[in-house]
Structures are given as structure tokens and as C-alpha cells.
Design an enzyme around this catalytic site. Sequence first.
Site, PDB file in Angstrom:
ATOM      1  N   LYS A 103      12.140   5.353  -0.177  1.00 21.67           N
ATOM      2  CA  LYS A 103      11.341   4.537   0.757  1.00 21.67           C
ATOM      3  C   LYS A 103      12.226   3.891   1.812  1.00 21.67           C
ATOM      4  O   LYS A 103      11.867   3.843   2.990  1.00 21.67           O
ATOM      5  CB  LYS A 103      10.559   3.478  -0.034  1.00 21.67           C
ATOM      6  CG  LYS A 103       9.430   4.077  -0.873  1.00 21.67           C
ATOM      7  CD  LYS A 103       8.913   3.135  -1.949  1.00 21.67           C
ATOM      8  CE  LYS A 103       7.908   3.841  -2.859  1.00 21.67           C
ATOM      9  NZ  LYS A 103       7.506   3.067  -4.026  1.00 21.67           N
TER      10      LYS A 103
ATOM     11  N   GLN B  65       8.284  -2.755  -7.096  1.00 18.11           N
ATOM     12  CA  GLN B  65       8.336  -1.462  -7.781  1.00 18.11           C
ATOM     13  C   GLN B  65       7.978  -1.604  -9.259  1.00 18.11           C
ATOM     14  O   GLN B  65       8.547  -2.437  -9.964  1.00 18.11           O
ATOM     15  CB  GLN B  65       9.733  -0.839  -7.633  1.00 18.11           C
ATOM     16  CG  GLN B  65       9.861   0.563  -8.200  1.00 18.11           C
ATOM     17  CD  GLN B  65       9.009   1.584  -7.470  1.00 18.11           C
ATOM     18  OE1 GLN B  65       8.938   1.604  -6.257  1.00 18.11           O
ATOM     19  NE2 GLN B  65       8.358   2.448  -8.215  1.00 18.11           N
TER      20      GLN B  65
ATOM     21  N   ASP C  75       0.914  -1.640  -0.836  1.00 22.97           N
ATOM     22  CA  ASP C  75       0.621  -0.717  -1.948  1.00 22.97           C
ATOM     23  C   ASP C  75      -0.887  -0.610  -2.180  1.00 22.97           C
ATOM     24  O   ASP C  75      -1.357   0.322  -2.827  1.00 22.97           O
ATOM     25  CB  ASP C  75       1.298  -1.196  -3.241  1.00 22.97           C
ATOM     26  CG  ASP C  75       2.544  -0.381  -3.579  1.00 22.97           C
ATOM     27  OD1 ASP C  75       2.651   0.768  -3.102  1.00 22.97           O
ATOM     28  OD2 ASP C  75       3.396  -0.886  -4.325  1.00 22.97           O
TER      29      ASP C  75
END
Length: 292
Positions: A52, A96, A119
Site C-alpha cells: 500500500k 491493518q 477501508d
Amino acid sequence: MIILDGKKVSNDIKEEIAEHVKSMISKGEQVPHLAAILVGSDGASMTYVNAKVKACQRIGFNSTLIELPEYTSEEELLQKIHELNTNNDIDGFIVQLPLPKQIDEQKVLMAIDPNKDVDGFHPVNVGRMTLDLPTFLPATPYGIMELLERYQIETSGKNVVVLGRSHIVGRPMSILMSQKRKAGDATVTVVHSRSKNLEAITKEADIIVAAIGISEFLTGDMVKEDVVIIDVGITRVPDATKKNGYRLAGDVHFESVSQKASYITPVPGGVGPMTIAMLLKNTLLARERHNK
């Protein structure tokens, strides 16, 4: 049989975003800034986060990686999230997953400002998605929708079976596919490992999204001719013929299912790259909202 090349499509999307960023710079606008919090040193998580960060660099985004030790307390992580929520320079950020066992994942996801939740996991954004209102869509389902749309796969009125009911993929996927949108308007059935007559259901499907988390679960005898297959799973399977001792496999038994499929995503190189591309797209959306 046509391979749905997520790597190529994701690169196309990144190029489009990079052009948009150049335009923002020429107008004197602030470029998007994505932050990521990584707790601990899980190998797979580190790989995902680094991918990312590299993607951000490639397209001209600013990026910040916050690495915290495995023993970080829930309180310390929530404080770090508060700092990012109140930092006007950060457009969006991710935490994460998975997190160490001393931290409540649900509490963490709830603490993220919905306006920075790129997200798309916060209940506010999930609710807006369910009501078909503008919001950040969960990156993996969003990527699948984009893949179907760019390959011009007809979904309207089709029988879609979603294998798996997770909050990250299965449930949002079923909602998006049933909505009145370009890659949607379908008749959707959600099944899981406890569903009865599973094979009879999958054999009726025009499109199958496999996100059940069981390696090579869907086999050729469970699908009909010309089915469209989206394989979300990725697992390390022991393989003595490989130098590293394993190979990557999805939730679909590629060899047998590809004999019948009209379209199929590979593993790796299918859904995975699309997830990162759509995370970047959500971050761009967040910046544009801030600029307005």
C-alpha cells in the site's frame, strides 16, 4: 475462458488516479495522504502494508506508516487513532488486521472517524452502503465490482452466489450485487460452510464470488458451464516442488473450475491488486471531500 486480470486493471486505475493527482498539483490543491497503522510483525500484514505504501509513492500520494510493537495496549492504539482522526493533514487511514489478542478489533474499528475510514468498515459507512448512499465502499467488494464492470460482464438479473458471510467481503458483496447499479441488479444468494445442498445452489449460479476461507473449496463438479468465478481467497498450500515449500491457492480449485468457467480470477493477481487500487480510490475521494 478469459482471465480477469486484476493486476492489469489495478494498474490502469492507478494510472488514472496518478493523472488526477497531477491535475490537483497543477491547481495548487493538496494531494491525498493515506496513513496505515501496523501493530506487531505479522509477515502477511507487513507485506500488505508495504504494498500500500509503495502504491501511494507510485501515484503521487503522501503516505505515513506507523509501526507499533506487538505488546501495544488497546489504550495506546486508541490514542494513536485519535491523533490521526484529529490530524487535518491525513485524509484517510487504515488499521491493518488482524490485531494482537489483547486488542478488541471491534472497538478499534468503531474509534476510526467514518470520514477517514477508507477501508469502509465503520458501521456508519456500512449503513450508508446498505442504503445506497455516497460513502467509502469496502475495498475488496469495491474492487470486485470494478473488475466486473471493466470487463463488461452482464450482472443484471443473473444468479449470483456469494460463498462466505464475513463483514469484510461476503455480506457487503451480497448487498452491492443486489443493488441497482452497473455491476449489480442481480439475484443474490449467500451461502457458507454450514449451508445445506450447497452444490445444488452453486450449480445454478451464473456468477460465484468465493470468499469462504477454505483452500480450493469450490471444485469443477460444483459449477455449471460458462460460470463467472471471482476467487477472493489466498492461502499458502504446502508444495514440495516449490523452492519455498508452498504455493498460493485460492478458495477455488482453479484447474477443474477453469475448464467450465467463461471468466475467472487467478490467485495471485486477481482480486488482491484490486483491493489496494480501491483503497487508493477511497483516499482520493476523502481528499476531494476535504478540498470541497
